[in-house]
Scaffold this motif. Structure first.
Motif, PDB file in Angstrom:
ATOM      1  N   UNK A 169       0.836  -1.204   0.000  1.00  0.00           N
ATOM      2  CA  UNK A 169       0.000   0.000   0.000  1.00  0.00           C
ATOM      3  C   UNK A 169       0.869   1.251   0.000  1.00  0.00           C
ATOM      4  N   UNK A 170       1.953   1.220   0.741  1.00  0.00           N
ATOM      5  CA  UNK A 170       2.857   2.373   0.805  1.00  0.00           C
ATOM      6  C   UNK A 170       3.620   2.544  -0.510  1.00  0.00           C
ATOM      7  N   UNK A 171       3.999   1.443  -1.115  1.00  0.00           N
ATOM      8  CA  UNK A 171       4.776   1.492  -2.355  1.00  0.00           C
ATOM      9  C   UNK A 171       3.927   1.891  -3.558  1.00  0.00           C
ATOM     10  N   UNK A 172       2.663   1.500  -3.560  1.00  0.00           N
ATOM     11  CA  UNK A 172       1.793   1.805  -4.695  1.00  0.00           C
ATOM     12  C   UNK A 172       0.392   2.121  -4.167  1.00  0.00           C
ATOM     13  N   UNK A 173       0.063   3.393  -4.036  1.00  0.00           N
ATOM     14  CA  UNK A 173      -1.253   3.781  -3.498  1.00  0.00           C
ATOM     15  C   UNK A 173      -2.435   3.206  -4.272  1.00  0.00           C
ATOM     16  N   UNK A 174      -2.261   2.815  -5.537  1.00  0.00           N
ATOM     17  CA  UNK A 174      -3.354   2.226  -6.314  1.00  0.00           C
ATOM     18  C   UNK A 174      -3.837   0.919  -5.684  1.00  0.00           C
ATOM     19  N   UNK A 175      -2.945   0.212  -4.998  1.00  0.00           N
ATOM     20  CA  UNK A 175      -3.333  -1.049  -4.355  1.00  0.00           C
ATOM     21  C   UNK A 175      -4.383  -0.824  -3.267  1.00  0.00           C
ATOM     22  N   UNK A 176      -4.409   0.352  -2.687  1.00  0.00           N
ATOM     23  CA  UNK A 176      -5.397   0.638  -1.641  1.00  0.00           C
ATOM     24  C   UNK A 176      -6.817   0.641  -2.178  1.00  0.00           C
ATOM     25  N   UNK A 177      -6.962   0.801  -3.495  1.00  0.00           N
ATOM     26  CA  UNK A 177      -8.280   0.795  -4.120  1.00  0.00           C
ATOM     27  C   UNK A 177      -8.850  -0.617  -4.284  1.00  0.00           C
ATOM     28  N   UNK A 178      -8.023  -1.628  -4.028  1.00  0.00           N
ATOM     29  CA  UNK A 178      -8.484  -3.012  -4.153  1.00  0.00           C
ATOM     30  C   UNK A 178      -9.285  -3.347  -2.900  1.00  0.00           C
ATOM     31  N   UNK A 179     -10.549  -3.675  -3.059  1.00  0.00           N
ATOM     32  CA  UNK A 179     -11.373  -3.959  -1.881  1.00  0.00           C
ATOM     33  C   UNK A 179     -11.030  -5.325  -1.287  1.00  0.00           C
ATOM     34  N   UNK A 180     -10.593  -5.317  -0.034  1.00  0.00           N
ATOM     35  CA  UNK A 180     -10.283  -6.558   0.663  1.00  0.00           C
ATOM     36  C   UNK A 180     -11.100  -6.592   1.947  1.00  0.00           C
ATOM     37  N   UNK A 181     -11.907  -7.610   2.076  1.00  0.00           N
ATOM     38  CA  UNK A 181     -12.663  -7.827   3.305  1.00  0.00           C
ATOM     39  C   UNK A 181     -11.878  -8.842   4.133  1.00  0.00           C
ATOM     40  N   UNK A 182     -11.366  -8.409   5.274  1.00  0.00           N
ATOM     41  CA  UNK A 182     -10.590  -9.270   6.161  1.00  0.00           C
ATOM     42  C   UNK A 182     -11.559 -10.037   7.057  1.00  0.00           C
TER      43      UNK A 182
END
Length: 86
Positions: free
Chosen positions: A23-36
């Protein structure tokens, strides 16, 4: 996406740390919805999915990964997801 994990699982803790690094390296990854989903807290729901090891990641009912991860394998899953969504 749904990510099944156990709170005290060392592989799950490592996977969470790598996901946070990504997430820190590529902010686009934060847009991936992950339900923990903590397996022990949601046992009935977890049992509706076909997996044995945690962490396990599903996109819908499609299993993307089960068991020990590497940071690179998580990155590949994230990159593939972003390619499919664009």
């Amino acid at each position: 996406m749904k990510l099944f994990y156990l709170t005290d699982c060392p592989h799950c803790i490592r996977a969470r740390n790598w996901i946070n690094e990504l997430y820190q390296e590529n902010p686009k990854y934060r847009d991936i919805p992950i339900e923990w989903i903590e397996e022990n807290e949601n046992w009935d729901y977890a049992n509706t999915f076909d997996y044995y090891y945690v962490p396990s990641l599903f996109d819908g009912n499609h299993k993307l990964h089960e068991g020990v991860w590497s940071k690179e394998s998580i990155k590949e899953i994230f990159d593939d997801y972003l390619r499919r969504e664009n």
